[in-house]
Design a protein around this motif. Structure first.
Motif, PDB file in Angstrom:
ATOM      1  N   ALA A  13       5.627  -4.518  12.685  1.00  0.00           N
ATOM      2  CA  ALA A  13       4.528  -3.589  12.985  1.00  0.00           C
ATOM      3  C   ALA A  13       4.041  -2.922  11.711  1.00  0.00           C
ATOM      4  O   ALA A  13       2.837  -2.770  11.491  1.00  0.00           O
ATOM      5  CB  ALA A  13       4.978  -2.548  14.007  1.00  0.00           C
ATOM      6  N   TYR A  14       4.983  -2.532  10.839  1.00  0.00           N
ATOM      7  CA  TYR A  14       4.602  -1.901   9.576  1.00  0.00           C
ATOM      8  C   TYR A  14       3.812  -2.882   8.710  1.00  0.00           C
ATOM      9  O   TYR A  14       2.800  -2.522   8.119  1.00  0.00           O
ATOM     10  CB  TYR A  14       5.830  -1.402   8.816  1.00  0.00           C
ATOM     11  CG  TYR A  14       5.448  -0.769   7.502  1.00  0.00           C
ATOM     12  CD1 TYR A  14       5.000   0.544   7.462  1.00  0.00           C
ATOM     13  CD2 TYR A  14       5.494  -1.494   6.324  1.00  0.00           C
ATOM     14  CE1 TYR A  14       4.614   1.126   6.267  1.00  0.00           C
ATOM     15  CE2 TYR A  14       5.113  -0.922   5.126  1.00  0.00           C
ATOM     16  CZ  TYR A  14       4.680   0.385   5.102  1.00  0.00           C
ATOM     17  OH  TYR A  14       4.280   0.947   3.923  1.00  0.00           O
ATOM     18  N   SER A  15       4.252  -4.120   8.621  1.00  0.00           N
ATOM     19  CA  SER A  15       3.549  -5.129   7.812  1.00  0.00           C
ATOM     20  C   SER A  15       2.131  -5.342   8.317  1.00  0.00           C
ATOM     21  O   SER A  15       1.196  -5.446   7.523  1.00  0.00           O
ATOM     22  CB  SER A  15       4.310  -6.459   7.829  1.00  0.00           C
ATOM     23  OG  SER A  15       5.532  -6.315   7.168  1.00  0.00           O
ATOM     24  N   ASN A  24      -4.803  -1.376   0.069  1.00  0.00           N
ATOM     25  CA  ASN A  24      -3.391  -1.064  -0.114  1.00  0.00           C
ATOM     26  C   ASN A  24      -2.769  -2.001  -1.133  1.00  0.00           C
ATOM     27  O   ASN A  24      -3.135  -3.163  -1.243  1.00  0.00           O
ATOM     28  CB  ASN A  24      -2.628  -1.184   1.205  1.00  0.00           C
ATOM     29  CG  ASN A  24      -2.867  -0.005   2.105  1.00  0.00           C
ATOM     30  OD1 ASN A  24      -3.184   1.086   1.649  1.00  0.00           O
ATOM     31  ND2 ASN A  24      -2.719  -0.207   3.393  1.00  0.00           N
ATOM     32  N   ASN A  25      -1.811  -1.479  -1.869  1.00  0.00           N
ATOM     33  CA  ASN A  25      -0.999  -2.242  -2.823  1.00  0.00           C
ATOM     34  C   ASN A  25      -1.791  -2.767  -4.016  1.00  0.00           C
ATOM     35  O   ASN A  25      -1.477  -3.818  -4.553  1.00  0.00           O
ATOM     36  CB  ASN A  25      -0.265  -3.393  -2.119  1.00  0.00           C
ATOM     37  CG  ASN A  25       1.001  -3.768  -2.851  1.00  0.00           C
ATOM     38  OD1 ASN A  25       1.586  -2.961  -3.557  1.00  0.00           O
ATOM     39  ND2 ASN A  25       1.418  -5.004  -2.695  1.00  0.00           N
ATOM     40  N   LEU A  26      -2.824  -2.029  -4.426  1.00  0.00           N
ATOM     41  CA  LEU A  26      -3.539  -2.410  -5.636  1.00  0.00           C
ATOM     42  C   LEU A  26      -2.735  -1.974  -6.850  1.00  0.00           C
ATOM     43  O   LEU A  26      -2.112  -0.914  -6.853  1.00  0.00           O
ATOM     44  CB  LEU A  26      -4.935  -1.773  -5.648  1.00  0.00           C
ATOM     45  CG  LEU A  26      -5.847  -2.216  -4.495  1.00  0.00           C
ATOM     46  CD1 LEU A  26      -7.182  -1.492  -4.581  1.00  0.00           C
ATOM     47  CD2 LEU A  26      -6.057  -3.718  -4.512  1.00  0.00           C
ATOM     48  N   LYS A  27      -2.731  -2.778  -7.890  1.00  0.00           N
ATOM     49  CA  LYS A  27      -1.859  -2.553  -9.046  1.00  0.00           C
ATOM     50  C   LYS A  27      -2.179  -1.270  -9.803  1.00  0.00           C
ATOM     51  O   LYS A  27      -1.303  -0.685 -10.424  1.00  0.00           O
ATOM     52  CB  LYS A  27      -1.926  -3.744  -9.986  1.00  0.00           C
ATOM     53  CG  LYS A  27      -1.295  -4.982  -9.399  1.00  0.00           C
ATOM     54  CD  LYS A  27      -1.306  -6.136 -10.368  1.00  0.00           C
ATOM     55  CE  LYS A  27      -0.664  -7.346  -9.707  1.00  0.00           C
ATOM     56  NZ  LYS A  27      -0.477  -8.455 -10.596  1.00  0.00           N
ATOM     57  N   ASP A  28      -3.432  -0.809  -9.780  1.00  0.00           N
ATOM     58  CA  ASP A  28      -3.791   0.382 -10.548  1.00  0.00           C
ATOM     59  C   ASP A  28      -3.548   1.680  -9.779  1.00  0.00           C
ATOM     60  O   ASP A  28      -3.770   2.756 -10.304  1.00  0.00           O
ATOM     61  CB  ASP A  28      -5.250   0.311 -10.999  1.00  0.00           C
ATOM     62  CG  ASP A  28      -6.239   0.313  -9.846  1.00  0.00           C
ATOM     63  OD1 ASP A  28      -5.853  -0.099  -8.730  1.00  0.00           O
ATOM     64  OD2 ASP A  28      -7.389   0.717 -10.057  1.00  0.00           O
ATOM     65  N   SER A  50      -3.854   3.900  13.986  1.00  0.00           N
ATOM     66  CA  SER A  50      -2.796   4.039  12.990  1.00  0.00           C
ATOM     67  C   SER A  50      -3.305   3.485  11.670  1.00  0.00           C
ATOM     68  O   SER A  50      -4.112   2.563  11.646  1.00  0.00           O
ATOM     69  CB  SER A  50      -1.556   3.268  13.433  1.00  0.00           C
ATOM     70  OG  SER A  50      -1.107   3.724  14.685  1.00  0.00           O
ATOM     71  N   GLU A  51      -2.816   4.066  10.569  1.00  0.00           N
ATOM     72  CA  GLU A  51      -3.310   3.619   9.266  1.00  0.00           C
ATOM     73  C   GLU A  51      -2.364   4.048   8.150  1.00  0.00           C
ATOM     74  O   GLU A  51      -1.637   5.027   8.280  1.00  0.00           O
ATOM     75  CB  GLU A  51      -4.698   4.218   9.019  1.00  0.00           C
ATOM     76  CG  GLU A  51      -5.403   3.677   7.815  1.00  0.00           C
ATOM     77  CD  GLU A  51      -6.826   4.201   7.690  1.00  0.00           C
ATOM     78  OE1 GLU A  51      -7.327   4.200   6.556  1.00  0.00           O
ATOM     79  OE2 GLU A  51      -7.424   4.627   8.689  1.00  0.00           O
TER      80      GLU A  51
END
Length: 94
Positions: A13-15, A24-28, A50-51
């Motif tokens: 669910a989290y994934s 989300n999960n951008l390197k900068d 949810s977000e």
């Protein structure tokens, strides 16, 4: 016996929630997130309400921690709001 929230909000669910936002999960950006997860009366995650949000990069970036109004279509819902910082693990080879 796990809590009802833990049972309704597992790694899958989290994934799913994490992957719903391309920002989300951008390197900068910092490896931290504002999370809000809504559950129905049976503690099933309501994905639409949810977000996860990752803050903007930079030391002086203004982060607005709010969401636009949204319609909650189910009755008896619960919203769990929390902050999360991801610990980075790495190996240094010399």
């Amino acid at each position: 016996m796990p809590s009802p929230i833990a049972a309704g909000f597992d790694e899958n669910a989290y994934s799913t929630l994490f992957n719903n936002n391309a920002n989300n999960n951008l390197k900068d950006k910092p490896k931290a997130y504002l999370n809000f997860v809504t559950f129905d009366d049976q503690f099933n995650m309501v994905n639409k309400n949810s977000e996860l949000r990752q803050p903007k990069p930079g030391p002086n970036a203004l982060n607005q921690l709010y969401v636009e109004p949204m319609v909650i279509e189910k009755q008896g819902v619960y919203t769990y709001i929390y902050l999360m910082k991801v610990k980075l693990l790495f190996t240094l080879t010399i």
